[in-house]
Design an enzyme around this catalytic site. Structure first.
Site, short mmCIF file in Angstrom:
data_model
loop_
_atom_site.label_atom_id
_atom_site.label_comp_id
_atom_site.label_asym_id
_atom_site.label_seq_id
_atom_site.Cartn_x
_atom_site.Cartn_y
_atom_site.Cartn_z
N GLY A 4 0.85 -1.18 0.00
CA GLY A 4 0.00 0.00 0.00
C GLY A 4 0.89 1.23 0.00
O GLY A 4 1.81 1.35 0.83
N ALA A 5 0.64 2.15 -0.93
CA ALA A 5 1.56 3.28 -1.13
C ALA A 5 1.86 4.07 0.14
O ALA A 5 3.03 4.32 0.46
CB ALA A 5 1.02 4.20 -2.22
N ASP A 40 -1.54 4.36 -6.36
CA ASP A 40 -0.12 4.29 -6.05
C ASP A 40 0.65 5.45 -6.65
O ASP A 40 1.71 5.81 -6.16
CB ASP A 40 0.46 2.96 -6.55
N LYS A 51 -3.57 -0.92 -8.42
CA LYS A 51 -3.40 -2.36 -8.55
C LYS A 51 -4.01 -2.87 -9.86
O LYS A 51 -5.06 -2.43 -10.29
CB LYS A 51 -4.05 -3.06 -7.36
#
Length: 345
Positions: A45-46, A235, A246
């Protein structure tokens, strides 16, 4: 459960590759261990990757045993190692630039312990900023959620993908806490199953109604009128609004557009990369072919079959209804309005 927790001289990382079956933590004591955890998607997860990298940078200084003269060269090596972990998530690079800027501010400080404390404080500030920003994203996004709504989400953009609360799931949490009657449909998110393993896990723990679907079922649910709204994370967001998320997100955006369903991105402004003009310039990570040839160690395809395994895709801005940030919701024209929101205090 926290994805990350600073323990004073180590970073506790919840190994998300084992969820929801097993809860295992890694106590990373070196920047190399943090880098490995990011590469293996133990932390993902960014926003969480950015915070983890910041703590990893601080660990690089904590474990350094040389003198003040050699510190800068060592920290350059630390940054180089951490930047090579995941190429798509811009929060990684944003957090490391912030850590590097803080070290630059300490140029005239000779005491290494003072430098170490300052870098840890900066990493903790990055983590605290993420907590605050995620709650604000939830507040900003709540008004776009109808009083009764079926919401589709993809991958995991919740507390496990951030330091706390979440981005896309932060909006969903805020709507649920406001008393809205919502149901979430969670794509399983092939091939790493973040939706099946993590999103459903999070939402069930908070008693938020959730139904798991396979990725290829989303279009059918839209055709049946069962989806009112799509909210996903990001992201990296290019200056023109093109968004990397994603793999599979682009397909959902096209389906939502075809069915007249609003499609929203939820992300902090730190995910916006104005240096990248469009999605064509966003680097896309390609992962290990074995992630497609097997599932949790069980072979599901011929061992020698060629594999193409991009971890992300890019959704063109024309399919995006709005981008929910901590400063407000950005709408088209994104090339103008993203710039405006980035300079807004």
């Amino acid at each position: 459960m926290k994805a990350l927790e600073w323990l004073g001289d180590s970073l506790r990382i919840l190994n998300q590759t084992k969820l929801p079956v097993t809860i295992i933590y890694r106590d990373a004591t070196t920047y190399e261990e943090v880098a490995e955890a990011i590469e293996k998607m133990e932390v993902r997860g960014a926003p969480a990757i950015g915070a983890a990298a910041a703590y990893g940078y601080a660990l690089g200084a904590i474990r350094y045993t040389g003198d003040r003269i050699g510190l800068q060269e060592h920290m350059n090596e630390v940054k180089e190692r951490l930047t090579k972990t995941r190429p798509t998530a811009v929060n990684l690079f944003w957090a490391l630039r912030r850590m590097e800027d803080r070290l630059r501010d300490l140029y005239e400080v000779e005491d290494l312990d003072e430098i170490r404390k300052a870098l840890v404080a900066e990493a903790e500030s990055i983590a605290e900023d993420d907590r605050r920003v995620n709650h604000l994203i939830g507040e900003q996004g709540n008004p776009i959620v109808p009083e009764e709504a079926n919401i589709l989400t993809h991958c995991n953009a919740g507390a496990l993908a951030t330091v706390e609360y979440g981005t896309a799931l932060g909006v969903i949490r805020a709507a649920y806490q406001a008393g809205k009657k919502i149901r979430v449909y969670a794509d399983e998110t092939r091939p790493f199953l973040q939706g099946a393993r993590l999103t459903t896990f999070e939402l069930m723990k908070e008693n938020i109604p959730v139904t798991l679907i396979a990725d290829n079922m989303a279009g059918y649910l839209m055709q049946q009128g069962k989806i009112d709204l799509v909210i996903v994370g990001a992201d990296r967001i290019a200056a023109n609004g093109d968004t990397a998320n994603k793999i599979g997100t682009y397909s959902i955006a096209v389906l939502a557009h075809a069915h007249g369903i609003p499609f929203y991105i939820a992300a902090p402004t730190s995910t916006i990369d104005l240096k990248v003009a469009s999605g064509q310039e966003i680097p896309i990570e390609e992962r290990n072919p074995q992630e497609l040839r097997e599932l949790f160690g069980v072979q599901t395809a011929p061992a020698e079959v060629p594999v193409y395994n991009p971890a992300f895709d890019v959704t063109p801005a024309k399919y995006i209804t709005g981008i929910i940030t901590e400063k407000g919701i950005v709408s088209s024209p994104f090339s103008v309005n993203l710039l405006k929101i980035m300079v807004r205090s």
